[in-house]
Design a protein around this motif. Structure first.
Motif, PDB file in Angstrom:
ATOM      1  N   LEU A 177     -80.253 -35.405 -16.080  1.00 49.38           N
ATOM      2  CA  LEU A 177     -79.502 -35.673 -17.234  1.00 49.38           C
ATOM      3  C   LEU A 177     -79.606 -34.143 -17.971  1.00 49.38           C
ATOM      4  CD1 LEU A 177     -78.486 -37.679 -19.418  1.00 49.38           C
ATOM      5  CD2 LEU A 177     -80.724 -37.771 -20.214  1.00 49.38           C
ATOM      6  N   VAL A 178     -80.762 -33.597 -17.975  1.00 54.09           N
ATOM      7  CA  VAL A 178     -80.767 -32.204 -18.662  1.00 54.09           C
ATOM      8  C   VAL A 178     -79.890 -31.234 -17.920  1.00 54.09           C
ATOM      9  CG1 VAL A 178     -82.552 -30.500 -19.050  1.00 54.09           C
ATOM     10  CG2 VAL A 178     -83.005 -32.859 -19.556  1.00 54.09           C
ATOM     11  N   LEU A 179     -79.815 -31.171 -16.580  1.00 54.42           N
ATOM     12  CA  LEU A 179     -79.345 -29.928 -15.904  1.00 54.42           C
ATOM     13  C   LEU A 179     -77.670 -30.053 -15.831  1.00 54.42           C
ATOM     14  CD1 LEU A 179     -81.547 -29.925 -12.497  1.00 54.42           C
ATOM     15  CD2 LEU A 179     -81.411 -28.214 -14.398  1.00 54.42           C
ATOM     16  N   PHE A 180     -77.362 -31.706 -15.878  1.00 56.95           N
ATOM     17  CA  PHE A 180     -75.975 -31.785 -16.078  1.00 56.95           C
ATOM     18  C   PHE A 180     -75.299 -31.286 -17.367  1.00 56.95           C
ATOM     19  CE2 PHE A 180     -72.312 -35.006 -16.333  1.00 56.95           C
ATOM     20  CZ  PHE A 180     -71.443 -34.129 -15.818  1.00 56.95           C
ATOM     21  N   ALA A 181     -76.304 -31.678 -18.353  1.00 55.06           N
ATOM     22  CA  ALA A 181     -75.678 -31.320 -19.633  1.00 55.06           C
ATOM     23  C   ALA A 181     -75.873 -29.726 -19.802  1.00 55.06           C
ATOM     24  CB  ALA A 181     -76.899 -31.823 -20.693  1.00 55.06           C
ATOM     25  N   LEU A 182     -76.852 -29.077 -19.259  1.00 55.37           N
ATOM     26  CA  LEU A 182     -76.956 -27.455 -19.423  1.00 55.37           C
ATOM     27  C   LEU A 182     -75.889 -26.981 -18.656  1.00 55.37           C
ATOM     28  CD1 LEU A 182     -78.784 -25.159 -20.236  1.00 55.37           C
ATOM     29  CD2 LEU A 182     -80.048 -25.545 -18.129  1.00 55.37           C
ATOM     30  N   GLY A 183     -75.498 -27.438 -17.529  1.00 52.50           N
ATOM     31  CA  GLY A 183     -74.289 -26.940 -16.765  1.00 52.50           C
ATOM     32  C   GLY A 183     -73.060 -27.051 -17.514  1.00 52.50           C
ATOM     33  N   GLY A 184     -72.789 -28.233 -18.291  1.00 53.13           N
ATOM     34  CA  GLY A 184     -71.833 -28.255 -18.974  1.00 53.13           C
ATOM     35  C   GLY A 184     -71.707 -27.371 -20.165  1.00 53.13           C
ATOM     36  N   ILE A 185     -72.761 -27.038 -20.952  1.00 55.46           N
ATOM     37  CA  ILE A 185     -72.945 -25.838 -21.938  1.00 55.46           C
ATOM     38  C   ILE A 185     -72.552 -24.490 -21.287  1.00 55.46           C
ATOM     39  CG2 ILE A 185     -74.387 -24.954 -23.579  1.00 55.46           C
ATOM     40  CD1 ILE A 185     -75.844 -27.639 -23.901  1.00 55.46           C
ATOM     41  N   TRP A 186     -73.278 -24.265 -20.346  1.00 57.98           N
ATOM     42  CA  TRP A 186     -73.003 -23.131 -19.441  1.00 57.98           C
ATOM     43  C   TRP A 186     -71.703 -22.981 -19.129  1.00 57.98           C
ATOM     44  CZ3 TRP A 186     -77.278 -21.187 -15.853  1.00 57.98           C
ATOM     45  CH2 TRP A 186     -77.076 -19.548 -15.279  1.00 57.98           C
ATOM     46  N   LEU A 187     -71.166 -24.134 -18.655  1.00 64.02           N
ATOM     47  CA  LEU A 187     -69.320 -23.756 -18.339  1.00 64.02           C
ATOM     48  C   LEU A 187     -68.584 -23.464 -19.613  1.00 64.02           C
ATOM     49  CD1 LEU A 187     -68.159 -24.243 -15.552  1.00 64.02           C
ATOM     50  CD2 LEU A 187     -67.631 -26.565 -16.268  1.00 64.02           C
ATOM     51  N   TRP A 188     -69.028 -24.247 -20.823  1.00 66.52           N
ATOM     52  CA  TRP A 188     -68.129 -23.814 -21.841  1.00 66.52           C
ATOM     53  C   TRP A 188     -68.445 -22.625 -22.547  1.00 66.52           C
ATOM     54  CZ3 TRP A 188     -70.698 -23.763 -26.678  1.00 66.52           C
ATOM     55  CH2 TRP A 188     -69.803 -23.738 -28.050  1.00 66.52           C
ATOM     56  N   ALA A 189     -69.599 -22.043 -22.236  1.00 67.56           N
ATOM     57  CA  ALA A 189     -70.070 -20.895 -23.228  1.00 67.56           C
ATOM     58  C   ALA A 189     -69.816 -19.497 -22.179  1.00 67.56           C
ATOM     59  CB  ALA A 189     -71.382 -20.927 -23.626  1.00 67.56           C
ATOM     60  N   GLY A 190     -70.319 -19.700 -20.893  1.00 72.49           N
ATOM     61  CA  GLY A 190     -70.453 -18.365 -20.067  1.00 72.49           C
ATOM     62  C   GLY A 190     -69.676 -18.355 -18.969  1.00 72.49           C
ATOM     63  N   ILE A 191     -68.993 -19.236 -18.392  1.00 73.83           N
ATOM     64  CA  ILE A 191     -68.164 -19.287 -17.268  1.00 73.83           C
ATOM     65  C   ILE A 191     -66.760 -19.309 -17.477  1.00 73.83           C
ATOM     66  CG2 ILE A 191     -67.712 -20.421 -15.027  1.00 73.83           C
ATOM     67  CD1 ILE A 191     -70.625 -19.398 -15.299  1.00 73.83           C
ATOM     68  N   GLU A 192     -66.057 -18.082 -16.706  1.00 75.94           N
ATOM     69  CA  GLU A 192     -64.625 -18.194 -17.140  1.00 75.94           C
ATOM     70  C   GLU A 192     -63.910 -18.980 -16.023  1.00 75.94           C
ATOM     71  OE1 GLU A 192     -63.289 -14.100 -16.368  1.00 75.94           O
ATOM     72  OE2 GLU A 192     -63.378 -13.769 -18.577  1.00 75.94           O
ATOM     73  N   GLY A 193     -62.970 -19.912 -16.725  1.00 75.65           N
ATOM     74  CA  GLY A 193     -62.170 -20.841 -15.542  1.00 75.65           C
ATOM     75  C   GLY A 193     -60.886 -20.164 -15.367  1.00 75.65           C
ATOM     76  N   TYR A 194     -59.982 -21.012 -14.941  1.00 74.22           N
ATOM     77  CA  TYR A 194     -58.660 -20.452 -14.488  1.00 74.22           C
ATOM     78  C   TYR A 194     -57.598 -21.287 -15.083  1.00 74.22           C
ATOM     79  CZ  TYR A 194     -61.501 -17.922 -11.025  1.00 74.22           C
ATOM     80  OH  TYR A 194     -62.347 -17.077 -10.432  1.00 74.22           O
ATOM     81  N   ARG A 195     -56.558 -20.674 -15.434  1.00 76.84           N
ATOM     82  CA  ARG A 195     -55.311 -21.294 -16.011  1.00 76.84           C
ATOM     83  C   ARG A 195     -54.070 -20.947 -15.242  1.00 76.84           C
ATOM     84  NH1 ARG A 195     -52.177 -20.689 -20.319  1.00 76.84           N
ATOM     85  NH2 ARG A 195     -53.435 -18.954 -21.038  1.00 76.84           N
ATOM     86  N   ILE A 196     -53.065 -21.738 -14.944  1.00 74.54           N
ATOM     87  CA  ILE A 196     -51.748 -21.337 -14.587  1.00 74.54           C
ATOM     88  C   ILE A 196     -50.934 -21.164 -15.524  1.00 74.54           C
ATOM     89  CG2 ILE A 196     -49.785 -22.067 -12.993  1.00 74.54           C
ATOM     90  CD1 ILE A 196     -51.455 -24.035 -11.514  1.00 74.54           C
ATOM     91  N   THR A 197     -50.306 -19.859 -15.664  1.00 74.62           N
ATOM     92  CA  THR A 197     -49.370 -19.233 -16.706  1.00 74.62           C
ATOM     93  C   THR A 197     -48.109 -19.562 -16.447  1.00 74.62           C
ATOM     94  OG1 THR A 197     -49.589 -17.150 -16.025  1.00 74.62           O
ATOM     95  CG2 THR A 197     -51.332 -17.732 -17.658  1.00 74.62           C
ATOM     96  N   SER A 198     -47.660 -19.479 -14.910  1.00 80.12           N
ATOM     97  CA  SER A 198     -46.192 -19.647 -14.700  1.00 80.12           C
ATOM     98  C   SER A 198     -45.898 -21.142 -14.364  1.00 80.12           C
ATOM     99  CB  SER A 198     -45.743 -18.597 -13.559  1.00 80.12           C
ATOM    100  OG  SER A 198     -46.918 -18.992 -12.450  1.00 80.12           O
TER     101      SER A 198
END
Length: 384
Positions: free
Chosen positions: A217-238
């Protein structure tokens, strides 16, 4: 009309993305508790007979459960060739470590009780621990690296170049995902032991399961926060054609913070996945403490389903982003096999997957019930 054109190329690609998800979840739900039990073995059972009881809770079913891993690998090989090529070459040492650990498991089962020596058996118990812990950790580390992007690129002829190192995979976010994977599968293994054993083993499994579910529970929540705050995701622009021939270079992609969360803003129903992951872990924690055997096993499976689904839905349509050449990232729409290949494989899957599910259900029905010490010590027993 040609038969395979009854289902359009873009729909087939989406179907195979869903099938791949089903196979990965199936592996985590079935063989996941085998890995969790192996990880728990030296700690949840103290005496030789207790450890034999624990081993025999998974001994009759682990081989069938591992079929899901083979099916997943086969699906990647046939449906997503570039994904197979990049992952199995770039993650070569990690894959080798997983396979080596998995090979240790049947050897440990077969050789552990061949000698009536406490030292001999204890060593094999730790071998079985390695066979459970190492794959659990590395699978999570791999997912953590996929979310961050993998260092690969294509040349103009679509030849693949991987430019990462094994130790580069061991970054902080990936290690957190690895710990989440271990906690999740230990929770699942504990829930299996609660269902299949009694007495002191079941009591210890409840204690370990409660801790593992809380950690999940704690690690999954922490991973979500980290993904939102510190990890760059990818987005298709074309613009991208969902039905065009596969060519990963025919698009433009950018990296930006919070990109992995945009699907949830566009499609709020997707929030069901992370909610299910969190609620399942919380229900498992309550179930372990309340001694609800079947409830805790169902909750554990629910949490696994939610956690793995969260990864897939967050990344869609990406299946393997590239950290050094974002436009080379593999997506559902540009990294698949041909239209005809996907259709033929779908026909085969529709025929054989229900047979596998039916056989698996029958096996579990036949083998249902608790493993007791008496059955292990019986002279006519074929137990490990």
């Amino acid at each position: 009309m040609i038969l395979h054109e009854l289902i359009s190329y873009d729909v087939l690609r989406l179907i195979w993305w869903l099938i791949l998800g089903v196979l990965l979840i199936g592996f985590a739900v079935s063989d996941g508790f085998d890995l969790g039990v192996g990880t728990l073995l030296p700690f949840v059972a103290k005496t030789d007979i207790e450890r034999r009881v624990v081993i025999n809770t998974i001994g009759p079913v682990w081989e069938g459960n591992q079929v899901w891993l083979i099916l997943g690998g086969g699906a990647i090989f046939a449906a997503w060739p570039p994904l197979y090529a990049v992952s199995f070459s770039g993650f070569y040492l990690a894959m080798f470590a997983i396979l080596f650990a998995l090979i240790l498991r049947p050897v440990g089962f077969k050789f552990r009780s061949k000698r009536d020596s406490a030292q001999w058996r204890n060593r094999w118990d730790w071998v079985l621990f390695i066979g459970g812990f190492v794959p659990s950790l590395i699978f999570g580390v791999a997912v953590g690296n996929v979310l961050q992007g993998v260092p690969f690129r294509f040349d103009s002829d679509l030849k693949i170049f991987y430019e990462g190192t094994f130790f580069g995979l061991l970054n902080p976010f990936a290690l957190l995902c690895g710990l989440l994977s271990v906690a999740m599968l230990v929770m699942h293994g504990s829930s299996w032991l609660v269902v299949k054993t009694s007495g002191e083993i079941a009591e210890r499994a409840r204690r370990f399961g409660a801790m593992a579910s809380l950690a999940t529970l704690v690690l999954f929540a922490l991973g979500g926060i980290w993904l939102w705050a510190g990890i760059e995701g990818y987005r298709i622009t074309s613009a991208i054609s969902a039905g065009a021939p596969s060519n990963p270079l025919n698009k433009e992609v950018v990296q930006e913070p919070g990109a992995w969360l945009t699907n949830y803003a566009a499609h709020p129903w997707m929030l069901i996945a992370p909610i299910v992951g969190l609620v399942g872990a919380a229900m498992a924690f309550v179930g372990f403490n309340g001694r609800r055997e079947l409830t805790v096993f169902a909750a554990s499976k629910l949490s696994i389903f939610g956690i793995i689904s969260t990864v897939g839905l967050s990344m869609f349509p990406f299946i393997l982003p590239s950290s050094i050449e974002p436009k080379a990232s593999l997506t559902v729409w540009d990294a698949s096999s041909s239209h005809l290949t996907l259709f033929i494989m779908l026909v085969v899957t529709v025929i054989f997957l229900p047979l596998i599910l039916a056989y698996t259900a029958w096996v579990y029905k036949v083998l249902w019930g608790k493993v007791e010490e008496k059955a292990i010590t019986d002279e006519d027993s074929h137990a490990y």
